[in-house]
Design an enzyme around this catalytic site. Sequence first.
Site, PDB file in Angstrom:
ATOM      1  CD  GLN A 504      71.653  21.320  25.875  1.00 54.79           C
ATOM      2  OE1 GLN A 504      72.411  21.010  24.956  1.00 54.79           O
ATOM      3  NE2 GLN A 504      71.795  22.443  26.568  1.00 54.79           N
ATOM      4  CD  GLU A 505      67.877  18.139  31.019  1.00 57.54           C
ATOM      5  OE1 GLU A 505      68.535  18.618  31.952  1.00 57.54           O
ATOM      6  OE2 GLU A 505      66.743  18.561  30.712  1.00 57.54           O
ATOM      7  CB  SER A 506      73.707  14.745  32.352  1.00 55.46           C
ATOM      8  OG  SER A 506      73.599  13.659  31.427  1.00 55.46           O
TER       9      SER A 506
END
Length: 631
Positions: A504-506
Amino acid sequence: MTLSFVILIALSLTGCSLDPNSPETSAPLDAEETQSAGTAPEAGATAVPATALPELEDELDILGLILRMDPSEINRIKSHIDEYVTRNDAIGYHANLYMAKKMEAEEQDASPFYEKAYSLYETDGVMLKLADSYRKKGDLSAALAAYRELLPNETALTEMLEIDLSPVLIGEILLEKGLGNAAVLFLEIELQKESRAAQSAQLSRLHAMSMAQSGRYTEAVPLLAKLEVPVSGESGAATTDLITALANPKAIVTDPNAAFWYARCLEAVEQGKQAMALYRRLGPMGGERLGLLLEKGGRLKESAQAFMLSGKPSVVWRGTQIAEELGETEMALEAYLRLTEDKSKEAAAYLDDAAYRAYILGRRLGQQDNQDKLLKELSAHPAWMARTGEDPVWEPFTETPVENPEYLAKTEKYEKMGLDEIAELEYAIGIRETTPAEKLALGKWNLERGDIYRSSIWGARALTEVNDRQAYELAYPKVFEEFVMKSAKEFDLEPFLIWGLMRQESQYQPQVLSRVGAVGLMQIMPATGADIAVKLGVSKEDMNLQDPETNIRFGAYYLRSMLKQFDGNVDMALAAYNGGGGNVRRWKKSGIMKKAEDFPTAITFFETREYITKVMDGCLTYRWMDTVKEN
């Protein structure tokens, strides 16, 4: 002062980009193309030097001739050009740009060729050429539609103003596009012209609304108040000034846009009582602003009702939260159910959140009518199912044959020849329409090239159509497994949670940098990273947040610290990771909070609410895949 100069000043005041080739105004290749996509050369550009294309296969030779636009060699493609312009590839794109330029030189209609080129690869440059070709052949309606799509592009605006259009129409377009400052300056010039006397009422109306849209509320109040507007009521149709019309509670104002902006101005100059009265008369159109004023005045139940009246999903959601905080559970439940029935594009983002909350409240109130339907909606989201206490639903795998599309071979061929821009163009055109089998092929192709980001994107896209094991493996790769397992052990975390967060972050990109400065796989802010480095005994010289091992370790440490802070509650820890611990403590005190299952709904940040569910969806999917593999 020329009109173009006035408009340029106005655009600068709006903060719009004036560069037609800037990232803000250029169309992307595709939703996945966020990093190094090349820009296709325009017709006539010397994109390929003569020495770069020796006598190779015919189509590559032809492409070189088209790109070079060498008149001495153009006879070699004349007999084939009709075939090339029908192709849906890089050659077809450049053949159409070549033919468009040729038609322009011969003063003939170039629009069909620009249309085809734009359909293959969308850029502002080609759209501007297309709009110009429409204008030259007298199709002003099509030209205007193209220019309107490109606004606030400076060139599009300048060329649009060169068309003999009604100033009222231009004012309406600028207002529609939110270019209030540009509209004000343009309309002020037009209102000074004696030739515009017949249109003065319409121009004055647009000018007054543009003043309000640009934030000049105090100046706009008297202008709007004296506008002549049509009204209807018991005495029949009539025309009067806006302030008189609004003073009659029985009159129906037939110019709601002017009335809305008048109310907005009254609100801004602290005449809230009059503004609220007008917002009420506007119905759903005034619901959001009315709700804000009522909420500010502490009239919370009325505020919730006004927000729900607006019909705008994000605003309705705010109304449901207020209703729940007040204990108006049935009112909130009704609104949640309406959101689940809303088929608009905006409502899609709220569908799963609303279905979850409607399911929880329905269960508490003993209302069974919609429970099965809501649970079916939630079954697409493992995280929501887990929160309801139900087991996530996993469909059996399907078998999908992988089919390598032809354009991948062409892309590789162009790359080997050093034609990187043409290769990127070939790829971008090819991926516009893909079957599930081709999506899998694209995932595998990018994976073989070491592009985990693109391969995971294509795996996820395939999963929207098929439930193939290969698609899951592409969409949820166990990247940097050694570092993940090491950090999971060090900080007592489930490795699947680390992968879910990383996804989700990267989207697995070690070098990625967010708009706010967060770095790497786990998106660590430099200041946070410096603090973590001190606590872990990592020197400043060794704190490289773009290094996968370091970034994963720092992210795992921070996640563990959030879990400790919030007593092991994963949703709260993830919300703190994304939205900050202070906000989580505030959400815990919300009137919505009765049980742990209420926390997702108590989150007031849409992004954070979406974030925790997507991370947990990823975590649970990784866990399930691991179980399937073991069995």
